[in-house]
Structures are given as C-alpha cells and as structure tokens.
Motif scaffolding. Structure first.
Motif, mmCIF file in Angstrom:
data_model
loop_
_atom_site.group_PDB
_atom_site.id
_atom_site.type_symbol
_atom_site.label_atom_id
_atom_site.label_comp_id
_atom_site.label_asym_id
_atom_site.label_seq_id
_atom_site.Cartn_x
_atom_site.Cartn_y
_atom_site.Cartn_z
ATOM 1 N N HIS A 145 0.687 -1.182 -0.132
ATOM 2 C CA HIS A 145 -0.072 -0.108 -0.081
ATOM 3 C C HIS A 145 0.792 1.211 0.205
ATOM 4 O O HIS A 145 0.415 2.544 0.380
ATOM 5 C CB HIS A 145 -1.019 -0.151 1.068
ATOM 6 N N ALA A 146 2.199 1.190 -0.261
ATOM 7 C CA ALA A 146 2.980 2.150 -0.689
ATOM 8 C C ALA A 146 3.090 3.180 0.337
ATOM 9 O O ALA A 146 2.957 4.316 0.341
ATOM 10 C CB ALA A 146 2.682 2.953 -1.715
ATOM 11 N N ARG A 147 3.066 2.854 1.698
ATOM 12 C CA ARG A 147 2.904 3.956 2.959
ATOM 13 C C ARG A 147 4.394 4.597 2.997
ATOM 14 O O ARG A 147 5.291 3.869 2.941
ATOM 15 C CB ARG A 147 2.497 2.856 4.277
ATOM 16 N N LEU A 234 -9.042 16.727 9.281
ATOM 17 C CA LEU A 234 -7.831 15.924 9.415
ATOM 18 C C LEU A 234 -6.861 16.139 7.886
ATOM 19 O O LEU A 234 -7.063 15.549 7.079
ATOM 20 C CB LEU A 234 -8.108 14.381 9.294
ATOM 21 N N GLU A 235 -6.420 17.299 8.045
ATOM 22 C CA GLU A 235 -5.770 18.086 6.379
ATOM 23 C C GLU A 235 -4.467 17.197 5.916
ATOM 24 O O GLU A 235 -4.442 17.071 4.849
ATOM 25 C CB GLU A 235 -5.236 19.313 6.846
ATOM 26 N N ARG A 236 -3.979 16.360 6.903
ATOM 27 C CA ARG A 236 -2.688 15.443 6.580
ATOM 28 C C ARG A 236 -2.960 13.965 6.237
ATOM 29 O O ARG A 236 -2.322 13.097 5.678
ATOM 30 C CB ARG A 236 -1.604 15.637 7.529
ATOM 31 N N LEU A 237 -4.428 13.641 6.541
ATOM 32 C CA LEU A 237 -4.752 12.129 6.424
ATOM 33 C C LEU A 237 -4.533 11.637 5.126
ATOM 34 O O LEU A 237 -4.970 11.947 4.140
ATOM 35 C CB LEU A 237 -5.990 12.003 6.908
ATOM 36 N N ARG A 238 -3.895 10.356 4.990
ATOM 37 C CA ARG A 238 -3.628 9.793 3.778
ATOM 38 C C ARG A 238 -4.024 8.337 3.632
ATOM 39 O O ARG A 238 -4.486 7.857 2.481
ATOM 40 C CB ARG A 238 -2.087 9.687 3.576
ATOM 41 N N GLU A 239 -4.534 7.768 4.877
ATOM 42 C CA GLU A 239 -5.110 6.374 4.628
ATOM 43 C C GLU A 239 -5.592 6.057 6.035
ATOM 44 O O GLU A 239 -4.913 6.403 7.186
ATOM 45 C CB GLU A 239 -4.052 5.384 4.330
ATOM 46 N N VAL A 240 -6.897 5.439 6.109
ATOM 47 C CA VAL A 240 -7.330 4.606 7.357
ATOM 48 C C VAL A 240 -7.124 3.242 7.030
ATOM 49 O O VAL A 240 -7.496 2.682 5.992
ATOM 50 C CB VAL A 240 -8.699 5.032 7.501
ATOM 51 N N ARG A 241 -6.562 2.358 7.913
ATOM 52 C CA ARG A 241 -6.410 1.083 8.106
ATOM 53 C C ARG A 241 -7.242 0.757 9.367
ATOM 54 O O ARG A 241 -7.323 1.021 10.514
ATOM 55 C CB ARG A 241 -4.840 0.793 8.447
ATOM 56 N N THR A 242 -8.126 -0.561 9.036
ATOM 57 C CA THR A 242 -8.813 -1.171 10.022
ATOM 58 C C THR A 242 -8.389 -2.463 10.275
ATOM 59 O O THR A 242 -7.924 -3.159 9.480
ATOM 60 C CB THR A 242 -10.173 -1.171 9.587
#
Length: 451
Positions: A145-147, A234-242
């Motif tokens: 996921h290219a984090r 959340l201006e910098r948010l790139r991904e949510v993981r669950t």
C-alpha cells in the motif's frame, strides 16, 4: 526509506542487524511468491505441512494420538482426513497440544491469549520465529500500500496497560517491531478505544495523523458524527487502516466520501497471525499463503467455491511450539474469484462474523467493548463468556467455567469487567453449561438491547 545501520561507521548504504536482515530476506521471497500460480503455492504449502505434521506427531501428545492414521507420505487426501480442530478442543487439550520439544533455532516461547469472535478464550504458544513472520507480513502490507513510514501514525485501539488513556493518549517510539530496527519511522500517537467520540475527535484534530489505525466500529462512529454535521478536519490524512472486526458493507465508500482517503483492511488473529491482506489494487483480500494454509469449508467440510460463504479453517505453517492443524477460528468468509492483479495468492471477497455490538454508557457515549481475557482468566477459568446489556446500567453475564467461583472471586471478576467497560455497571452472573449460537450460526460475545 531511511534504513537503520547497526554496523559501526557504516551509515550508507545501511547494514541492518541480523533479525532485520531476516525480515528483508522473507520480504524478498514474498515479492516472488505472490506471483506464483495457486497450484505451486499449494504444493509448497503441502511440503511445509509435511514437516509440521511430522513434528506434531512426534512431539505433541494430542497429535501422536489423533494422527496415527496418517500415511507416511502426506498428500491432499491425507491432509483432508485430519479432523477440524475446534476451539473447545484447544481449551480442553491445551497441555496435550503443546509440543514437548521445539527446534532451538525457532527461539523462545510466548503465551498468546485470544478470545476471537466466539467468546471462548484460549491460550496458545508462539515462538520468536512466528513473530518474525508476523513482522515480515507487516512489511508486506506497508509495501503493498506504498506507505511512507516517515509519516505520523495514530492508533485508536485497546491498550490494557493504560498507556493510552484519554484524553491525552500515549506515545510510541516507532511504528512497531516490524520497522523498529530496520527503518526510521515517523512518530506514533495512541488513544484507548474506550475513549468517547468527543475525546477521539479532539485528539485526532490535535494530532493530525497521516495514517490512522483503528477498529471498523470506531471508524463508523466517527463517520456518523461527520454525517450529522460535526466537522473533523484531518488535513494530512492519507489512509485509514482497520483491524480486528468484520468490515461492514459501505464503510470503505463512506470513508472515501467523508474523509477523502482510502480504507485498507487487515484480517489476522492473535493465535494464527496474518491471514489476509487487502489487495493493493482492489478492495478484496489475498490470503497469505506463505504464512498459513487457509481453507474455507462448507457445512459438509468441503472447500467452498467462488461466491460461497464458509467457515475459516487455518493451519499456521511455522508454529512448532503449539501446532494448530486445521483449526476453526470461528469466522466465516466468502471465497472470491482469482484476482485481476495477477497475484496467485487466493482471494476472499469479505470476512464475516467478527463484529460485536456497541456498549451504551449512561452519559450517551458508545464504544466497542473489549475485555482483557488474560486478566479475567487468572481470576476464573473461563470456557465461554457472553454479556448482554439488558438495561442502560445492567448487564447479564453468562459464563461457562470448570469451577464456579466463590463470592469474593466473583466480586474480583466483576471489578475487572467494570474496569474494562469503563463504568460500574450492575452485573448479574449466570453460570451455564453452554452458550448456544444464534439461528444464523453466529455467536456474539456482547449484545446490547439498549436502543
């Protein structure tokens, strides 16, 4: 990535320590094996299973007894003749399942506690080797996921040690053991899952994560507040993981619409490790064939086909301390078609059966109830547990146990439950012989009947 070097005087190119190099070696192999056809993956699994079965027959009293019928040469037919291992059996046969000997090179043993989706807590053992594989699959997930691990990670999860108590939460030195001695990561902030929605929103806006890791029910509640008109910037948010729960239908799309980022789900269990990672190109999951043989079986014990839903049966390939052969984890999953991405890793479309109801608190807060089974089990030997919130301040607790506790012990158990739930609910204990499943075949270890 900014790699960590352990070699004196060598900063670039970095030379990480031996354990980090082993993780990179596994990751390098995974880069090739993910493209193997399913038949080749299954063949290599069977080769590894033959080693595991031979070890289990020799060193595990339970398997010495139950695998006596197997031929010397393990094939698919012989493999499927091994009976499915139920959670009840793991509880009852814990001492006999444990290997009396484990290869020294696999490292030390650690006891892992898990409640799963069944409400039946179990304790198994794992080794340093199984932890190494856990870390390597964590790296695969990051890579798929290219984090950017230099980014800030925020985690809203269960922290039993109190290190992430609201409202301030806690701090971690890095993204976890998978990256700690390999690359320099960004900061980590943690908040206990039992915090209120208001506390979570205030904390997230203060921390401004680039990556958020949490439970689907927590994310769902946060999204509902946005749908009700409350802002969450959340201006910098790139991904949510669950993690840890079944993903409800529509949650991915709501996350994209309301937060503007993708949702990546993970399917794992404490006792078996990584089972499936979300495909980097699609919303379905790839089974982690290098870690475990995972069978999706119908009611008759036969493999399910694409589109069918069946019970998940898992065999970790590398746990020689506590072999779990054809272990039924208590979840259900839907088999998917081969993936258009070209990876040969088997596909499941969705996982069912792990989502619990939300606990309602008298002050209006809701949160996902997580119990510290490890602590409770030291008070009362639990075989099965279910809680039903019948009124706002009253919870019925059904318990299956080998020894009914005295009044003082029951009081201690009640205090532990109240501490985990975050409120002094009135608890009514009922000691029963068994807790049945629902008509649909599911089991919920917590249900709320409060509107």
């Amino acid at each position: 990535m900014d790699f960590v070097s352990t070699m004196p005087g060598l900063h670039w190119p970095a030379l990480p320590g031996p354990r980090a190099i082993m993780r990179l070696g596994l990751l390098h192999q995974f880069a090739a094996t993910q493209w193997w056809p399913a038949e080749r993956l299954a063949s290599m699994q069977l080769r590894q299973l033959a080693e595991l079965v031979a070890h289990a027959r020799k060193h595990s009293p339970y398997y010495a007894r139950t695998l006596a019928h197997l031929p010397a040469q393990l094939d698919e037919s012989a493999w499927r003749s091994i009976p499915v291992l139920k959670r009840d059996t793991v509880q009852e046969e814990k001492a006999a399942l444990r290997s009396t000997h484990c290869p020294q090179a696999h490292g030390g043993r650690e006891t892992i506690f898990s409640s799963g989706s069944t409400g039946k807590p179990i304790a198994v053992e794992q080794t340093t080797l199984t932890q190494l594989f856990w870390e390597a699959f964590t790296l695969r997930d990051h890579e798929w996921h290219a984090r950017d691990v230099a980014g800030k990670l925020c985690s809203i999860r269960f922290f039993p040690d109190g290190s992430a108590a609201p409202p301030q939460g806690g701090r971690g030195p890095n993204w976890g053991s998978a990256t700690a001695d390999l690359v320099r990561t960004g900061p980590v902030a943690m908040l206990d899952v039992r915090s209120s929605v208001d506390q979570q929103i205030a904390w997230l806006e203060r921390e401004q994560p680039e990556y958020l890791l949490t439970h689907p029910t927590i994310l769902d509640t946060l999204l509902r507040t946005l749908e009700d008109g409350r802002p969450l910037r959340l201006e910098r948010l790139r991904e949510v993981r669950t993690v840890s729960e079944a993903l409800p239908e529509g949650l991915r799309e709501r996350c994209r619409q309301l937060l503007g980022v993708s949702l990546t789900d993970i399917y794992s269990t404490r006792e078996t490790g990584y089972l499936a990672l979300q495909c980097p190109e699609h919303d379905h999951y790839h089974l982690q064939a290098e870690n475990a043989r995972i069978e999706i079986l119908d009611a008759g014990g036969q493999p399910c086909g694409p589109g069918d839903i069946g019970r998940v049966v898992v065999t970790p390939l590398h746990n020689f301390a506590f072999p779990l052969l054809r272990y039924e984890v208590g979840d259900y999953a839907e088999v998917g078609e081969p993936c258009p991405c070209g990876r040969g890793l088997p596909v499941i479309r969705r996982i069912l059966g792990r989502q619990r109801n939300m606990l309602r608190l008298p002050d209006g807060r809701c949160h996902w109830p997580i119990l510290n089974y490890k602590a409770m089990n030291t008070i009362v030997p639990l075989r099965q547990l279910r809680m039903i919130q019948v009124e706002l301040e009253r919870i019925e607790v059904d318990i299956v146990t080998t020894h009914r506790p005295d009044e003082a012990t029951e009081l201690r158990l009640g205090e532990e439950i109240q501490r985990n739930l975050g409120y002094p609910f009135k608890l009514e204990f009922h000691y029963v012989d068994a807790i049945p499943r629902s008509v649909g075949g599911k089991f919920e270890d917590f249900m709320s009947r409060v509107a």
